[in-house]
Write an enzyme that holds these catalytic residues in place. Structure first.
Site, PDB file in Angstrom:
ATOM      1  N   VAL A  30     -27.492   5.876  22.676  1.00 23.76           N
ATOM      2  CA  VAL A  30     -28.342   4.797  23.207  1.00 23.76           C
ATOM      3  C   VAL A  30     -28.227   3.551  22.311  1.00 23.76           C
ATOM      4  O   VAL A  30     -28.300   2.425  22.799  1.00 23.76           O
ATOM      5  CB  VAL A  30     -29.815   5.271  23.388  1.00 23.76           C
ATOM      6  CG1 VAL A  30     -30.673   4.154  23.948  1.00 23.76           C
ATOM      7  CG2 VAL A  30     -29.883   6.487  24.307  1.00 23.76           C
ATOM      8  N   GLY A  31     -27.970   3.778  21.026  1.00 15.44           N
ATOM      9  CA  GLY A  31     -27.751   2.640  20.110  1.00 15.44           C
ATOM     10  C   GLY A  31     -26.640   1.732  20.626  1.00 15.44           C
ATOM     11  O   GLY A  31     -26.743   0.508  20.557  1.00 15.44           O
ATOM     12  N   CYS A  52     -34.603  12.844  11.734  1.00 15.45           N
ATOM     13  CA  CYS A  52     -33.273  12.227  11.702  1.00 15.45           C
ATOM     14  C   CYS A  52     -32.575  12.417  10.359  1.00 15.45           C
ATOM     15  O   CYS A  52     -31.364  12.470  10.285  1.00 15.45           O
ATOM     16  CB  CYS A  52     -33.378  10.753  12.030  1.00 15.45           C
ATOM     17  SG  CYS A  52     -34.481   9.892  10.913  1.00 15.45           S
ATOM     18  N   GLY A  79     -33.192   5.671  17.348  1.00 18.59           N
ATOM     19  CA  GLY A  79     -32.859   6.705  18.329  1.00 18.59           C
ATOM     20  C   GLY A  79     -31.449   7.211  18.129  1.00 18.59           C
ATOM     21  O   GLY A  79     -30.889   7.122  17.027  1.00 18.59           O
ATOM     22  N   SER A  80     -30.856   7.688  19.222  1.00 14.34           N
ATOM     23  CA  SER A  80     -29.541   8.333  19.123  1.00 14.34           C
ATOM     24  C   SER A  80     -28.411   7.296  19.085  1.00 14.34           C
ATOM     25  O   SER A  80     -28.556   6.187  19.614  1.00 14.34           O
ATOM     26  CB  SER A  80     -29.349   9.236  20.335  1.00 14.34           C
ATOM     27  OG  SER A  80     -29.449   8.456  21.505  1.00 14.34           O
ATOM     28  N   PRO A  81     -27.271   7.666  18.493  1.00 15.24           N
ATOM     29  CA  PRO A  81     -26.127   6.742  18.478  1.00 15.24           C
ATOM     30  C   PRO A  81     -25.689   6.339  19.894  1.00 15.24           C
ATOM     31  O   PRO A  81     -25.313   5.185  20.114  1.00 15.24           O
ATOM     32  CB  PRO A  81     -25.035   7.546  17.765  1.00 15.24           C
ATOM     33  CG  PRO A  81     -25.790   8.515  16.901  1.00 15.24           C
ATOM     34  CD  PRO A  81     -27.035   8.858  17.667  1.00 15.24           C
ATOM     35  N   GLU A  96     -31.405   2.103  13.824  1.00 11.82           N
ATOM     36  CA  GLU A  96     -31.731   3.264  12.974  1.00 11.82           C
ATOM     37  C   GLU A  96     -31.331   4.490  13.771  1.00 11.82           C
ATOM     38  O   GLU A  96     -32.056   4.921  14.664  1.00 11.82           O
ATOM     39  CB  GLU A  96     -33.239   3.298  12.669  1.00 11.82           C
ATOM     40  CG  GLU A  96     -33.732   2.173  11.793  1.00 11.82           C
ATOM     41  CD  GLU A  96     -33.400   2.377  10.312  1.00 11.82           C
ATOM     42  OE1 GLU A  96     -32.747   3.381   9.959  1.00 11.82           O
ATOM     43  OE2 GLU A  96     -33.773   1.522   9.516  1.00 11.82           O
TER      44      GLU A  96
HETATM   45  P1  NAD Z   1     -32.979   8.411  22.315  1.00 14.28           P
HETATM   46  O1  NAD Z   1     -31.899   7.528  21.863  1.00 14.28           O
HETATM   47  O2  NAD Z   1     -32.742   9.332  23.451  1.00 14.28           O
HETATM   48  O3  NAD Z   1     -34.283   7.580  22.716  1.00 14.28           O
HETATM   49  C1  NAD Z   1     -34.852   6.592  21.871  1.00 14.28           C
HETATM   50  C2  NAD Z   1     -35.527   5.531  22.711  1.00 14.28           C
HETATM   51  O4  NAD Z   1     -34.550   4.908  23.529  1.00 14.28           O
HETATM   52  C3  NAD Z   1     -36.617   6.044  23.652  1.00 14.28           C
HETATM   53  O5  NAD Z   1     -37.704   5.149  23.634  1.00 14.28           O
HETATM   54  C4  NAD Z   1     -35.942   6.061  25.008  1.00 14.28           C
HETATM   55  O6  NAD Z   1     -36.819   5.849  26.087  1.00 14.28           O
HETATM   56  C5  NAD Z   1     -34.979   4.905  24.885  1.00 14.28           C
HETATM   57  N1  NAD Z   1     -33.812   5.079  25.766  1.00 14.28           N
HETATM   58  C6  NAD Z   1     -33.252   6.240  26.195  1.00 14.28           C
HETATM   59  N2  NAD Z   1     -32.179   5.988  26.990  1.00 14.28           N
HETATM   60  C7  NAD Z   1     -32.050   4.647  27.043  1.00 14.28           C
HETATM   61  C8  NAD Z   1     -31.148   3.763  27.690  1.00 14.28           C
HETATM   62  N3  NAD Z   1     -30.159   4.221  28.459  1.00 14.28           N
HETATM   63  N4  NAD Z   1     -31.296   2.437  27.532  1.00 14.28           N
HETATM   64  C9  NAD Z   1     -32.295   1.957  26.738  1.00 14.28           C
HETATM   65  N5  NAD Z   1     -33.192   2.747  26.118  1.00 14.28           N
HETATM   66  C10 NAD Z   1     -33.080   4.065  26.260  1.00 14.28           C
HETATM   67  O7  NAD Z   1     -33.439   9.214  20.999  1.00 14.28           O
HETATM   68  P2  NAD Z   1     -34.529  10.344  20.862  1.00 14.28           P
HETATM   69  O8  NAD Z   1     -34.047  11.568  21.567  1.00 14.28           O
HETATM   70  O9  NAD Z   1     -35.876   9.804  21.211  1.00 14.28           O
HETATM   71  O10 NAD Z   1     -34.497  10.580  19.276  1.00 14.28           O
HETATM   72  C11 NAD Z   1     -33.537  11.388  18.680  1.00 14.28           C
HETATM   73  C12 NAD Z   1     -32.446  10.592  18.012  1.00 14.28           C
HETATM   74  O11 NAD Z   1     -32.995   9.553  17.231  1.00 14.28           O
HETATM   75  C13 NAD Z   1     -31.624  11.415  17.039  1.00 14.28           C
HETATM   76  O12 NAD Z   1     -30.270  11.075  17.142  1.00 14.28           O
HETATM   77  C14 NAD Z   1     -32.190  11.022  15.681  1.00 14.28           C
HETATM   78  O13 NAD Z   1     -31.314  11.243  14.603  1.00 14.28           O
HETATM   79  C15 NAD Z   1     -32.478   9.581  15.906  1.00 14.28           C
HETATM   80  N6  NAD Z   1     -33.509   9.111  14.977  1.00 14.28           N
HETATM   81  C16 NAD Z   1     -33.156   8.236  13.992  1.00 14.28           C
HETATM   82  C17 NAD Z   1     -34.126   7.814  13.076  1.00 14.28           C
HETATM   83  C18 NAD Z   1     -33.817   6.858  11.951  1.00 14.28           C
HETATM   84  O14 NAD Z   1     -34.758   6.337  11.346  1.00 14.28           O
HETATM   85  N7  NAD Z   1     -32.578   6.599  11.616  1.00 14.28           N
HETATM   86  C19 NAD Z   1     -35.428   8.285  13.202  1.00 14.28           C
HETATM   87  C20 NAD Z   1     -35.717   9.177  14.228  1.00 14.28           C
HETATM   88  C21 NAD Z   1     -34.750   9.569  15.126  1.00 14.28           C
END
Ligand code: NAD
Length: 459
Positions: free
Chosen positions: A192-193, A244, A188-190, A210
């Protein structure tokens, strides 16, 4: 005990039994999973259409094929991945044998995003199962049809104490993050990471992150321009840029700038009749992307937008020229069908620019010059590099996939994915009786001092 805690405890108990399971049971689980995917192709297509307006062609290639390739790679290589890795004993360890075992970490949490909601949930899930773990999966709330299908899949293929899907939003993810998982795999996003890493630190759970970021793409003066325009158009506008590892922005050498731009605009226009083009996930992201274009145009960018009918949540490919670092398209990850371009005259400029930014997930370099390719490989840092293509590295079953620094850490796919969910347990087997180490036990006589000096000098 909350519902999740109860499942977690059941999984923890089962994970102790999974440790001593052989490879046949694990391979059978992977087989069942593969069969389920093959049998449910039309349901997967339907879910992706409903969630993202993803065409069956893109779903088949970028969601189903990638998952099948991962599960087949794991099935084919599982036996050798599971085998102990024997380590040669150096002279100082004569008489011993050493090996690394790959034991399952235990109970693992997988949190996945919405952009490739099937494939990005399946990838880590396959690695977790191949490595002998039980798992809980929290897919994205923004793709409810795919998340519900994933739940059915896991219920059909796994017993609850091996696999469990928790549907829901960030609140549900937060509840799960409180549990002491043995590993957390987050895509997901940096932003939330960072939340995931903080939560993991409370229990010292290991993590794979990731993440995303801005992947630079360079077209130098020696590149095959038509080939580069075709490959970049494909990689950028696949999934409407919501990838991503999509090329985020372009650096084009000034000598080939005009010619390349003409080719790029032609390819962007020809490639995507509406029926094959994916929609934007929701209104909020649509507005965010429109806002990015407006901001760039207000600050002096020139906009080229592919014309034609783009209805039903879709946003036509947009190319922005004359962009600079003050614009949102150059400061934030785009994650949509907008492609800003910059002109350069000297490769040093590009390398300095990339090195002044957070380390990207991917870097794409289009060039015929071996010398320039070497420079890019050595003088920049990124999770991965592709020379003369884009995005294809993701589906290569043998290449490690993952970021570095702000684009994440830990690797996935193939054996690297298996290792992310395994503890490499080192085992040293010593002989009984005389050992070389005993020669150095105290009291430290003159002879022993001499031996220590020899050790320091020669070994
Ligand atoms: P996101 O970080 O918003 O959400 C990812 C997951 O985290 C979802 O399941 C969401 O419910 C959960 N989440 C959201 N907020 C949270 C919190 N406060 N605490 C715990 N969990 C939470 O990301 P997104 O919008 O779903 O995806 C887009 C991002 O993901 C982009 O930055 C993209 O570059 C990245 N991405 C990376 C890869 C990779 O393989 N490196 C692949 C796809 C997407």
């Amino acid at each position: 005990m909350s519902g999740f805690k109860e499942v977690f405890e059941q999984q923890r108990k089962r994970s102790l039994l999974l440790r001593s399971e052989g490879y046949r049971q694990r391979r059978q689980r992977l087989r069942d999973l593969e069969r389920w995917i093959v049998d449910h192709r039309s349901a997967i297509n339907e879910a992706l259409w409903n969630d993202l307006r993803k065409s069956p062609q893109e779903t088949n290639l970028a969601e189903i094929y990638t998952a099948l390739a991962e599960v087949r790679e794991a099935r084919k290589n599982l036996k050798s991945w599971m085998e102990p890795e024997h380590i040669h004993a150096p002279f100082t360890y004569l008489g011993t044998s050493g090996f690394n075992l790959h034991e399952p970490k235990g109970v693992c949490l997988i949190i996945s995003p919405w952009n490739y909601p099937f494939n990005l949930a399946l990838g880590p899930l396959i690695s977790a199962v191949a490595a002998g773990n039980s798992f809980m999966l929290k897919p994205s709330e923004l793709t409810p049809n795919t998340s519900s299908l994933l739940k059915h899949m896991v219920e059909d293929v796994f017993e609850k104490d091996i696999g469990f899907v928790a549907e829901g939003d960030a609140k549900i993810a937060q509840e799960l993050l409180e549990l002491p998982f043995d590993h957390m795999f987050f895509t997901g996003s940096p932003t939330v990471g960072m939340i995931v890493m903080e939560a993991a630190s409370k229990n010292l759970s290991s993590v794979t992150l990731e993440l995303g970021g801005k992947s630079p793409t360079i077209i130098d003066e020696t590149a095959d321009l038509k080939d580069a325009a075709q490959k970049i158009s494909w990689g950028k506008w696949l999934n409407a840029g919501q990838t991503c590892l999509a090329p985020d922005y372009l650096f084009i050498h000034e000598k080939v700038y005009s010619k390349f731009m003409t080719l790029l605009k032609t390819h962007a226009s020809e490639r995507y009749p509406e029926e094959f083009y994916t929609g934007i996930i929701n209104e909020k992201h649509h507005l965010r992307l429109r806002g990015m274009v407006e901001n760039a145009v207000e600050l002096g960018a020139e906009k080229f937008e592919v014309s034609g009918e783009f209805s039903d949540r879709k946003m036509a490919p947009v190319i922005l020229e004359n962009t600079d670092d003050k614009m949102l398209v150059m400061t934030e990850e785009i994650f949509g069908p907008i492609l800003p371009v910059l002109k350069y005259s000297d490769l040093n400029q590009v390398i300095d620019y990339i090195n002044s930014k957070p380390k990207p997930l991917s870097l794409y370099y289009f060039s015929r010059s071996n010398k320039n390719q070497e420079r890019i490989l050595k003088e920049t840092s990124s999770g991965n590099v592709v020379i003369n293509d884009s995005v294809l590295q993701f589906a290569h079953p043998g290449l490690a996939f993952g970021g570095v620094g702000q684009s994440g850490f830990g690797k996935s796919h193939g054996k690297d994915g298996f290792m992310a969910f395994s503890n490499k347990k080192a085992v040293l087997r010593q002989r009984i009786g005389f050992t070389s180490a005993k020669l150095l036990y105290p009291p430290y006589t003159q002879l022993k001092n001499r031996l220590i000096n020899i050790l320091l000098k020669y070994f």
